[in-house]
Each structure stands twice: as C-alpha cells, then as structure tokens.
Scaffold this motif. Structure first.
Motif, PDB file in Angstrom:
ATOM      1  N   VAL A 141      39.031  42.716  30.718  1.00  0.00           N
ATOM      2  CA  VAL A 141      39.723  42.065  31.827  1.00  0.00           C
ATOM      3  C   VAL A 141      40.390  40.803  31.283  1.00  0.00           C
ATOM      4  O   VAL A 141      39.824  40.105  30.429  1.00  0.00           O
ATOM      5  N   HIS A 142      41.603  40.517  31.741  1.00  0.00           N
ATOM      6  CA  HIS A 142      42.383  39.376  31.284  1.00  0.00           C
ATOM      7  C   HIS A 142      42.684  38.468  32.474  1.00  0.00           C
ATOM      8  O   HIS A 142      43.106  38.938  33.533  1.00  0.00           O
ATOM      9  N   VAL A 143      42.552  37.173  32.301  1.00  0.00           N
ATOM     10  CA  VAL A 143      42.913  36.234  33.360  1.00  0.00           C
ATOM     11  C   VAL A 143      43.288  34.893  32.730  1.00  0.00           C
ATOM     12  O   VAL A 143      42.689  34.476  31.731  1.00  0.00           O
ATOM     13  N   GLY A 144      44.307  34.241  33.286  1.00  0.00           N
ATOM     14  CA  GLY A 144      44.694  32.947  32.740  1.00  0.00           C
ATOM     15  C   GLY A 144      45.997  32.430  33.329  1.00  0.00           C
ATOM     16  O   GLY A 144      46.701  33.136  34.063  1.00  0.00           O
ATOM     17  N   GLY A 179      52.008  29.847  37.148  1.00  0.00           N
ATOM     18  CA  GLY A 179      51.222  30.708  38.009  1.00  0.00           C
ATOM     19  C   GLY A 179      49.963  31.210  37.334  1.00  0.00           C
ATOM     20  O   GLY A 179      49.501  30.646  36.331  1.00  0.00           O
ATOM     21  N   LEU A 180      49.434  32.308  37.869  1.00  0.00           N
ATOM     22  CA  LEU A 180      48.181  32.880  37.389  1.00  0.00           C
ATOM     23  C   LEU A 180      48.364  34.373  37.184  1.00  0.00           C
ATOM     24  O   LEU A 180      48.925  35.061  38.047  1.00  0.00           O
ATOM     25  N   ALA A 181      47.893  34.866  36.044  1.00  0.00           N
ATOM     26  CA  ALA A 181      47.976  36.289  35.713  1.00  0.00           C
ATOM     27  C   ALA A 181      46.577  36.865  35.578  1.00  0.00           C
ATOM     28  O   ALA A 181      45.669  36.202  35.059  1.00  0.00           O
ATOM     29  N   ALA A 182      46.395  38.105  36.027  1.00  0.00           N
ATOM     30  CA  ALA A 182      45.104  38.788  35.907  1.00  0.00           C
ATOM     31  C   ALA A 182      45.348  40.282  35.786  1.00  0.00           C
ATOM     32  O   ALA A 182      46.251  40.832  36.438  1.00  0.00           O
ATOM     33  N   GLY A 183      44.550  40.944  34.931  1.00  0.00           N
ATOM     34  CA  GLY A 183      44.748  42.369  34.760  1.00  0.00           C
ATOM     35  C   GLY A 183      43.641  43.039  33.982  1.00  0.00           C
ATOM     36  O   GLY A 183      42.617  42.422  33.642  1.00  0.00           O
ATOM     37  N   LEU A 184      43.869  44.313  33.679  1.00  0.00           N
ATOM     38  CA  LEU A 184      42.896  45.161  33.001  1.00  0.00           C
ATOM     39  C   LEU A 184      43.592  45.870  31.853  1.00  0.00           C
ATOM     40  O   LEU A 184      44.748  46.285  31.974  1.00  0.00           O
ATOM     41  N   GLU A 185      42.878  46.025  30.720  1.00  0.00           N
ATOM     42  CA  GLU A 185      43.477  46.650  29.543  1.00  0.00           C
ATOM     43  C   GLU A 185      42.470  47.562  28.850  1.00  0.00           C
ATOM     44  O   GLU A 185      41.281  47.257  28.786  1.00  0.00           O
ATOM     45  N   GLY A 195      47.570  46.893  32.780  1.00  0.00           N
ATOM     46  CA  GLY A 195      48.330  46.489  33.954  1.00  0.00           C
ATOM     47  C   GLY A 195      47.884  45.105  34.390  1.00  0.00           C
ATOM     48  O   GLY A 195      46.719  44.732  34.205  1.00  0.00           O
ATOM     49  N   ARG A 196      48.804  44.346  34.953  1.00  0.00           N
ATOM     50  CA  ARG A 196      48.471  42.988  35.396  1.00  0.00           C
ATOM     51  C   ARG A 196      49.355  42.591  36.573  1.00  0.00           C
ATOM     52  O   ARG A 196      50.460  43.108  36.739  1.00  0.00           O
ATOM     53  N   TYR A 197      48.817  41.669  37.363  1.00  0.00           N
ATOM     54  CA  TYR A 197      49.599  41.060  38.441  1.00  0.00           C
ATOM     55  C   TYR A 197      49.730  39.580  38.149  1.00  0.00           C
ATOM     56  O   TYR A 197      48.758  38.924  37.752  1.00  0.00           O
ATOM     57  N   THR A 198      50.940  39.045  38.335  1.00  0.00           N
ATOM     58  CA  THR A 198      51.197  37.628  38.124  1.00  0.00           C
ATOM     59  C   THR A 198      51.760  37.030  39.401  1.00  0.00           C
ATOM     60  O   THR A 198      52.753  37.542  39.947  1.00  0.00           O
TER      61      THR A 198
END
Length: 236
Positions: A141-144, A179-185, A195-198
């Motif tokens: 999981v990615h977030v930042g 902004g803020l980005a979060a997703g799954l890889e 995929g990610r949403y920003t």
C-alpha cells in the motif's frame, strides 16, 4: 467516476487475491517473490529506480462543481520515473517525478469567450513522496503527499496562459497544486502494476472577476484523479 472507482477496486482485489494464492510461505515460490533483482540483500526489493506510466481518469471536485454543466471524466495518461529507498523488508520511501496530463470536461456557466461543453486540459509536473508498506511479500500500500507544478493549460482547442495578467479572461489558473495520494501495488520480479487516487487540495482556478465571468463562481474546484499504471525496475 463511480464506474472507474468500481473497476479499480475490482482490479486491486483481484491482484491481492492472486498474490495470496501464489504465496505458500514467506518468499516461497518464484511467483511469490517480489525481489526485483538477482543481486542485493534481503531488502533489495525495496531499493532501486525505474520507469512507470499508464492511464489517468481525471475530473474535478469542490463547492463550485455544481456550477458547471455536462461535467465528465477526462481520460488521459501519465508517465515518469521513480526511486525507492528501503528502511527494512516492510517499509520504504518512494519519491517519483511524473508528467501528468489531467483536467476535466464541462460547460462553463460564466460569460466567457469559451462556450459549450469542452475539455480543460491541465499539464502538471508532479512529485509524490510515498510511504510504502508491504503487507504481503509482493503487494504493498502506498500513501503520501504530492506537489504539482502546472506547466500548460488548454481550454478546448485554445491554449492559454496560466496567469491572466491583463484580466482578459477574468480568472487565472493556480500554478501550484498539493494533495494526497494513496493506492495499491503488486509486483512480480522487476514488473509492477498498481492503482492510486490523488486528491488535490488547492483550487484550480483563482482570482475570478465576476464582472467578466458572470454571477456564478467557478474558482472553488480542485483536482481529483484515478491512475492505473505499470512500471519496470531498472536497477537497485
């Protein structure tokens, strides 16, 4: 947008299920390993750099979204490079530099020279800095946070300046977004798919002059986008 979100969710769940099915133990089996390269230590999967790119479904959100008619998703693309720095086998930091073409479709309620339904294209140079957590051996999981610099604006077939120095249009574009980005890889060998949403926090449009653009405000809108991408690791 709801259909795109549902599609991305299904893809993410399918990837996670595939990764779990191919893993019989920690790092067991060729498909289960997320090690990018044959050399390196136990944390080599979380180090290195590579290239990435893919599809973007871009739109806008905010209080003034209701003042645009026929609004819709702008389907476009993004591409760039990433690097990754490992803290341990679970956590790493991943900064990226991306060229991201985004924007939105809609008809402007203001009395401007651009009428009817058209696409507003916004080209950004993006720098996300993501904390990566491997909750499975090859799924993370990615977030930042993300900072973006606006480099080009095109309204329909007309390219225009980001600033409105002579108050010709009655509004300007904000050159900086954050902004803020979060997703799954998921990863198999050097390849990765995710995929990610920003969500952007800064207003896209600023300095609106209602005497030129009409009675309805259009400046309280912000960026929002889904991205689906593939990447290839080059070196560790």
């Amino acid at each position: 947008m709801k259909k795109v979100a549902l599609l991305l969710s299904c893809c993410a769940l399918s990837v996670a299920a595939f990764a779990q099915d191919t893993t019989t133990g920690p790092r067991s089996g060729r498909l289960a390993s997320s090690t990018d390269y044959s050399s390196g230590g136990n944390g080599s999967r979380n180090n290195g750099f590579g290239i990435k790119g893919g599809f973007t479904a871009s739109n806008f959100r905010g209080d003034d979204k209701k003042n645009f008619g026929n609004e819709g998703i702008y389907n476009t693309f993004h591409a760039g490079v990433y690097s990754q720095f490992s803290f341990n086998d679970k956590f790493s930091l991943q900064p990226e530099i991306l060229y991201s073409r985004q924007g939105f479709k809609g008809s402007n309620p203001a009395n401007t020279t651009q009428t009817g339904t058209y696409t507003t294209r916004l080209d950004y140079l993006q720098v996300p800095v993501l904390l990566v957590y491997n909750f499975l051996d090859n799924v993370s999981v990615h977030v930042g946070p993300q900072v973006s610099l606006l480099t080009k604006v095109k309204e329909g077939d007309r390219e225009r300046k980001i600033a409105d120095d002579n108050n010709v249009y009655g509004y300007s574009y904000n050159s900086l977004d954050y902004g803020l980005a979060a997703g799954l890889e998921a990863r198999v060998g050097p390849a990765r798919v995710g995929g990610r949403y920003t969500a952007g926090f800064a207003d896209i449009i600023q300095d609106q002059d209602l005497s030129k653009t009409g009675t309805k405000t259009v400046n309280a809108i912000k960026n929002g986008m889904f991205q689906v991408y593939v990447g290839i690791g080059i070196s560790n």
